[in-house]
Scaffold this active site. Structure first.
Site, PDB file in Angstrom:
ATOM      1  N   HIS A  48       2.648  14.221  -0.485  1.00 11.19           N
ATOM      2  CA  HIS A  48       3.323  14.114   0.661  1.00 11.19           C
ATOM      3  C   HIS A  48       4.566  14.595   1.002  1.00 11.19           C
ATOM      4  O   HIS A  48       5.026  15.336   1.971  1.00 11.19           O
ATOM      5  CB  HIS A  48       2.904  12.933   1.338  1.00 11.19           C
ATOM      6  CG  HIS A  48       1.382  12.317   1.381  1.00 11.19           C
ATOM      7  ND1 HIS A  48       0.620  12.780   2.346  1.00 11.19           N
ATOM      8  CD2 HIS A  48       0.935  11.143   0.885  1.00 11.19           C
ATOM      9  CE1 HIS A  48      -0.597  12.132   2.192  1.00 11.19           C
ATOM     10  NE2 HIS A  48      -0.198  11.231   1.512  1.00 11.19           N
TER      11      HIS A  48
ATOM     12  N   HIS B 191       1.170  -1.092   0.037  1.00 12.42           N
ATOM     13  CA  HIS B 191       0.271   0.019  -0.080  1.00 12.42           C
ATOM     14  C   HIS B 191       0.859   1.285   0.120  1.00 12.42           C
ATOM     15  O   HIS B 191       1.874   1.532   0.902  1.00 12.42           O
ATOM     16  CB  HIS B 191      -0.856  -0.009   1.023  1.00 12.42           C
ATOM     17  CG  HIS B 191      -1.947   1.129   1.327  1.00 12.42           C
ATOM     18  ND1 HIS B 191      -3.198   0.732   0.408  1.00 12.42           N
ATOM     19  CD2 HIS B 191      -2.088   2.349   1.534  1.00 12.42           C
ATOM     20  CE1 HIS B 191      -3.818   2.004   0.399  1.00 12.42           C
ATOM     21  NE2 HIS B 191      -3.281   2.917   1.028  1.00 12.42           N
ATOM     22  N   ALA B 192       0.668   2.048  -0.968  1.00 11.61           N
ATOM     23  CA  ALA B 192       1.647   3.155  -1.095  1.00 11.61           C
ATOM     24  C   ALA B 192       1.635   4.090   0.083  1.00 11.61           C
ATOM     25  O   ALA B 192       0.629   4.389   0.650  1.00 11.61           O
ATOM     26  CB  ALA B 192       1.035   3.959  -2.292  1.00 11.61           C
TER      27      ALA B 192
ATOM     28  N   HIS C  90      -6.694   0.505   5.515  1.00  7.57           N
ATOM     29  CA  HIS C  90      -6.475   1.465   6.549  1.00  7.57           C
ATOM     30  C   HIS C  90      -7.395   0.824   7.908  1.00  7.57           C
ATOM     31  O   HIS C  90      -7.174   1.336   8.746  1.00  7.57           O
ATOM     32  CB  HIS C  90      -7.210   2.665   5.933  1.00  7.57           C
ATOM     33  CG  HIS C  90      -6.742   3.349   4.955  1.00  7.57           C
ATOM     34  ND1 HIS C  90      -6.889   2.750   3.643  1.00  7.57           N
ATOM     35  CD2 HIS C  90      -5.904   4.369   4.728  1.00  7.57           C
ATOM     36  CE1 HIS C  90      -5.992   3.495   2.664  1.00  7.57           C
ATOM     37  NE2 HIS C  90      -5.647   4.430   3.283  1.00  7.57           N
TER      38      HIS C  90
ATOM     39  N   TYR D 126      -9.416  11.299   3.654  1.00  8.18           N
ATOM     40  CA  TYR D 126      -9.486  11.291   2.251  1.00  8.18           C
ATOM     41  C   TYR D 126     -10.853  11.964   1.667  1.00  8.18           C
ATOM     42  O   TYR D 126     -10.941  12.476   0.571  1.00  8.18           O
ATOM     43  CB  TYR D 126      -9.605   9.913   1.844  1.00  8.18           C
ATOM     44  CG  TYR D 126      -8.351   9.240   2.205  1.00  8.18           C
ATOM     45  CD1 TYR D 126      -6.926   9.360   1.692  1.00  8.18           C
ATOM     46  CD2 TYR D 126      -7.990   8.046   3.007  1.00  8.18           C
ATOM     47  CE1 TYR D 126      -5.755   8.845   2.038  1.00  8.18           C
ATOM     48  CE2 TYR D 126      -7.101   7.737   3.527  1.00  8.18           C
ATOM     49  CZ  TYR D 126      -5.724   7.854   3.023  1.00  8.18           C
ATOM     50  OH  TYR D 126      -4.668   7.321   3.196  1.00  8.18           O
TER      51      TYR D 126
ATOM     52  N   HIS E  66       0.138  11.838  -6.095  1.00  7.66           N
ATOM     53  CA  HIS E  66      -0.386  11.916  -4.629  1.00  7.66           C
ATOM     54  C   HIS E  66       0.620  11.737  -3.739  1.00  7.66           C
ATOM     55  O   HIS E  66       0.743  12.567  -2.529  1.00  7.66           O
ATOM     56  CB  HIS E  66      -1.310  10.973  -4.420  1.00  7.66           C
ATOM     57  CG  HIS E  66      -1.960  10.657  -3.055  1.00  7.66           C
ATOM     58  ND1 HIS E  66      -3.098  11.012  -2.789  1.00  7.66           N
ATOM     59  CD2 HIS E  66      -1.411   9.998  -2.047  1.00  7.66           C
ATOM     60  CE1 HIS E  66      -3.481  11.165  -1.373  1.00  7.66           C
ATOM     61  NE2 HIS E  66      -2.465  10.053  -1.083  1.00  7.66           N
ATOM     62  N   GLU E  67       1.680  10.697  -3.758  1.00  4.33           N
ATOM     63  CA  GLU E  67       2.801  10.389  -2.720  1.00  4.33           C
ATOM     64  C   GLU E  67       3.628  11.472  -2.475  1.00  4.33           C
ATOM     65  O   GLU E  67       4.137  11.919  -1.585  1.00  4.33           O
ATOM     66  CB  GLU E  67       3.534   8.935  -2.932  1.00  4.33           C
ATOM     67  CG  GLU E  67       2.537   7.724  -2.907  1.00  4.33           C
ATOM     68  CD  GLU E  67       1.720   7.837  -1.397  1.00  4.33           C
ATOM     69  OE1 GLU E  67       2.142   8.298  -0.549  1.00  4.33           O
ATOM     70  OE2 GLU E  67       0.617   7.152  -1.470  1.00  4.33           O
TER      71      GLU E  67
ATOM     72  N   GLU F  94      -3.463  14.755   2.301  1.00  8.71           N
ATOM     73  CA  GLU F  94      -3.846  13.963   1.453  1.00  8.71           C
ATOM     74  C   GLU F  94      -4.465  14.512   0.087  1.00  8.71           C
ATOM     75  O   GLU F  94      -4.677  14.134  -1.101  1.00  8.71           O
ATOM     76  CB  GLU F  94      -4.981  13.099   1.893  1.00  8.71           C
ATOM     77  CG  GLU F  94      -4.899  12.158   2.923  1.00  8.71           C
ATOM     78  CD  GLU F  94      -3.658  11.450   2.639  1.00  8.71           C
ATOM     79  OE1 GLU F  94      -3.479  10.924   1.743  1.00  8.71           O
ATOM     80  OE2 GLU F  94      -2.979  10.764   3.806  1.00  8.71           O
TER      81      GLU F  94
HETATM   82  O1  X8Z Z   1      -4.201   5.407   1.046  1.00  9.51           O
HETATM   83  C1  X8Z Z   1      -4.257   6.076   0.125  1.00  9.51           C
HETATM   84  C2  X8Z Z   1      -2.750   6.455  -0.390  1.00  9.51           C
HETATM   85  C3  X8Z Z   1      -1.834   6.546   0.651  1.00  9.51           C
HETATM   86  S1  X8Z Z   1      -2.097   7.812   1.829  1.00  9.51           S
HETATM   87  C4  X8Z Z   1      -2.290   5.736  -1.375  1.00  9.51           C
HETATM   88  N1  X8Z Z   1      -5.275   6.523  -0.268  1.00  9.51           N
HETATM   89  C5  X8Z Z   1      -6.592   6.181  -0.148  1.00  9.51           C
HETATM   90  C6  X8Z Z   1      -6.850   4.709  -0.500  1.00  9.51           C
HETATM   91  O2  X8Z Z   1      -6.047   3.861  -1.155  1.00  9.51           O
HETATM   92  O3  X8Z Z   1      -7.541   3.965  -0.042  1.00  9.51           O
HETATM   93  C7  X8Z Z   1      -5.238   7.528  -1.672  1.00  9.51           C
HETATM   94  C8  X8Z Z   1      -6.800   7.608  -2.090  1.00  9.51           C
HETATM   95  C9  X8Z Z   1      -7.531   6.975  -0.842  1.00  9.51           C
HETATM   96 ZN    ZN Z   2      -1.869   9.763   1.062  1.00  8.31          ZN
END
Ligand code: X8Z
Ligand code: ZN
Length: 605
Positions: free
Chosen positions: A379, A345-346, A504, A514, A375-376, A403
């Protein structure tokens, strides 16, 4: 670690009475000590976490849990000590703000967004459970009902969700991935107990209230404000849902996708039905327009991960930001290693809180990952902009800001920009082409809104006890139906723990951020476009190359968390309040078109 506790105890014993004029006031001294103590434990815990997430083993989990437990103990000790300054007028606004931030550790940059119980055994248990849950998700695989098929990890199963249009193949990938979280349930329930014990020890009702209190306003006001934002965008979501369901009916039939019913959750191109842009090729309203297939271009042109990151860096450079440091390129994880388990997960890191920037991704050559790279990097550039501040200020103005930055930049990845960098050959020709482009973006951004809202709706109810462990799954699906209008494609029971199949939840990362970001980013984009001198329609604006926009952005970024978020919001947008006007303006052409398409149809569920 022991020395830190000694330091903390010594600080606790220091008199709070007025000091001689020249001497550093007691509260400022305390804050200096807190910053030093937190830097020490957070640099260690985040280094250990980096190693664990890029190489999951029993040993790295153990070490990360140990160092996280130390960090939790130090932080909750400092929080408790900070309370003694409650009755004292702070010696400066900066000290007052840092004392206030310490009261709610869920807003701080590092570690877990929980207050740890005071009992060291429970601190260790909480840290160990957290590392365990994260590891279970990272290592999750589906090897078929008989366990004998080729095992597939999340990345492989997501490919199926994105590209297959076969009901059974989709169902297999969906249901398969949702088995990996079943065993998380008792661990998660225990995490909730421990986190709540810590939060209650500090006077919060539960961890949900602690999270909602992290926005420079009372928790109840924050909840009402997110409901207001949702109310502003819901009618638009309902239209999109109506259009997409009708299109899916054409493919899968009315028996499988009935009128007035929620859409089966495995048909939307994404494991969590959280963004639907992978369906774009099927849903494209006007065929025969120039291709918008960025994924196809990335593959055909054999883009590798580093080139995708370089493209992202180039965007920020065009705004006047310094290039990323050499260490970023040496230390980041761009692709999935073949020889070990990692958390794919990024995420973006400043491991030593000193602009030691890195991203950790398992990049594949597709459009979704290209957007995630931006997106990254958002950050990372934020982290670098505030890296000179005391560590207590080193975070976004609120977590939604963090975010939103990279996403706001990625809104400037217009067809015009993509053509400029060779990823599209032709621009949309006319108003029909514009609707295509807008629909694609809405499938990513607007489809996401209810999901982003409901994840913490569920967690808030779990933390408050309204939803006990015996009803975890049922409550999850009730919210998914209510907000998203989706339903599980096969019967579920309390033997399943479907929330745990979303990163998450086991990683215990709050999710309302988000939802906020999905709204903020359009307001940020609009203000940046204005700074860049853009006069045309908002959806056509790209701020690429605008130093004026870059400066405006940086003015907000460099504040970190040093000011209440409405002040930071005003620096960029001129407004102290978020609203969905910019989002609705951006999508005005699509909204008008959807209204016509869905007129007289049986919408809703
Ligand atoms: O978790 C993330 C990022 C890391 S902060 C990749 N996002 C959420 C997800 O993947 O559910 C970005 C969009 C929403
Ligand atoms: Zn993020």
């Amino acid at each position: 670690m022991i020395s830190l506790l000694v330091l903390a105890t010594a600080l606790a014993a220091a008199p709070v009475t007025a000091a001689p004029a020249e001497a550093t006031p007691a509260d400022a001294l305390f804050i200096d000590g807190a910053n030093a103590a937190l830097r020490r434990v957070w640099v260690r815990s985040s280094s250990a976490d980096w190693v664990r997430q890029t190489n999951i083993t029993g040993d790295t989990e153990f070490l990360a849990a140990e160092l996280n437990a130390d960090a939790l103990a130090t932080l909750s000790g400092l929080t408790r000590q900070s309370l003694r300054f409650d009755t004292v007028r702070a010696s400066s606004p900066a000290v007052a703000r840092q004392l206030q931030l310490l009261r709610n550790p869920s807003v701080l940059a590092a570690g877990l967004p929980v207050v740890s119980p005071t009992d060291p055994a429970k601190q260790a248990e909480l840290a160990a459970i957290s590392a365990r849950l994260d590891g279970m998700y990272g290592k999750g695989k589906w090897c078929g009902a008989d366990g004998k098929q080729k095992c597939r990890d999340l990345g492989e199963l997501e490919e199926v969700m994105a590209s297959s249009r076969n009901w059974d193949a989709l169902l297999d990938a969906w249901a398969g991935w949702h088995t990996i979280s079943r065993e998380m349930r008792p661990l998660y329930a225990r995490l909730v107990e421990l986190a709540n014990e810590g939060a209650r020890g500090l006077g919060w009702k539960d961890t949900g209230e602690l999270w909602r209190a992290g926005y420079d306003m009372p928790a109840a006001d924050f909840e009402a404000d997110t409901d207001r934002l949702w109310g502003e965008v819901k009618p638009f979501y309902d239209q999109l849902h109506c259009y997409v369901r009708a299109e899916l009916q054409k493919r899968y039939g009315k028996e499988r996708v009935p009128d007035r019913k929620p859409i089966p959750a495995h048909l939307l191109g994404n494991m969590w039905a959280q963004s639907w842009d992978n369906l774009y090729a099927d849903l494209e309203p006007f065929k025969g327009q120039p291709s918008q297939d960025v994924t196809g271009a990335l593959v055909a042109q054999q883009w590798d991960a580093k080139r995708m990151v370089k493209l992202g860096e180039g965007f920020f450079s065009s705004l006047g930001f310094e290039p990323l440091p050499a260490s970023f390129w040496e230390r980041s994880q761009f692709v999935k290693p073949r020889d070990r388990e990692v958390v794919c997960h990024a995420s973006a890191w400043d491991v030593t809180f000193a602009a030691d920037l890195r991203i950790k991704m398992c990049i594949k050559p597709n459009e979704e990952d290209l957007v995630t790279v931006h997106h990254e990097l958002g950050h990372n550039y934020y982290q670098r902009a505030y890296a000179g501040l005391p560590i207590l200020f080193q975070n976004g103005a609120n977590d939604g800001f963090h975010e939103a930055i990279g996403d706001a930049i990625a809104l400037s990845i217009t067809p015009g920009y993509l053509k400029q960098v060779g990823l599209l050959t032709e621009l949309p020709r006319d108003d029909k082409g514009l609707i295509d482009v807008q629909l694609k973006r809405a499938l990513a951004k607007v489809a996401f809104l209810p999901f982003a809202k409901l994840v913490d709706q569920w967690r808030w109810d779990v933390f408050s006890g309204k939803v006990p462990p015996a009803r975890y799954n049922q409550a999850w699906w009730a919210l998914r139906e209510k907000y998203q209008g989706v339903a599980p494609p096969v019967a579920r029971s309390e033997a399943d723990f479907d929330p745990g199949a979303k990163y998450h939840i086991p990683a215990n990362v709050p999710y309302t951020r988000y939802f906020l970001a999905a709204i903020y980013q359009f307001q940020f984009h609009k203000s940046l476009c204005e700074a860049a001198g853009w006069k045309g329609p908002l959806h056509q604006c790209s701020i690429y190359g605008s130093k004026a926009a870059g400066k405006k952005l940086n003015d907000m970024l460099k504040l970190g968390m040093s000011k209440p978020w409405p002040e930071a919001y005003a620096v960029l947008t001129g407004s102290r309040k978020a609203d969905a006007k910019a989002l609705l303006e951006y999508f005005a052409p699509l909204r008008a078109w959807l209204a016509k398409q869905t007129a007289g149809r049986a919408c809703g569920w």
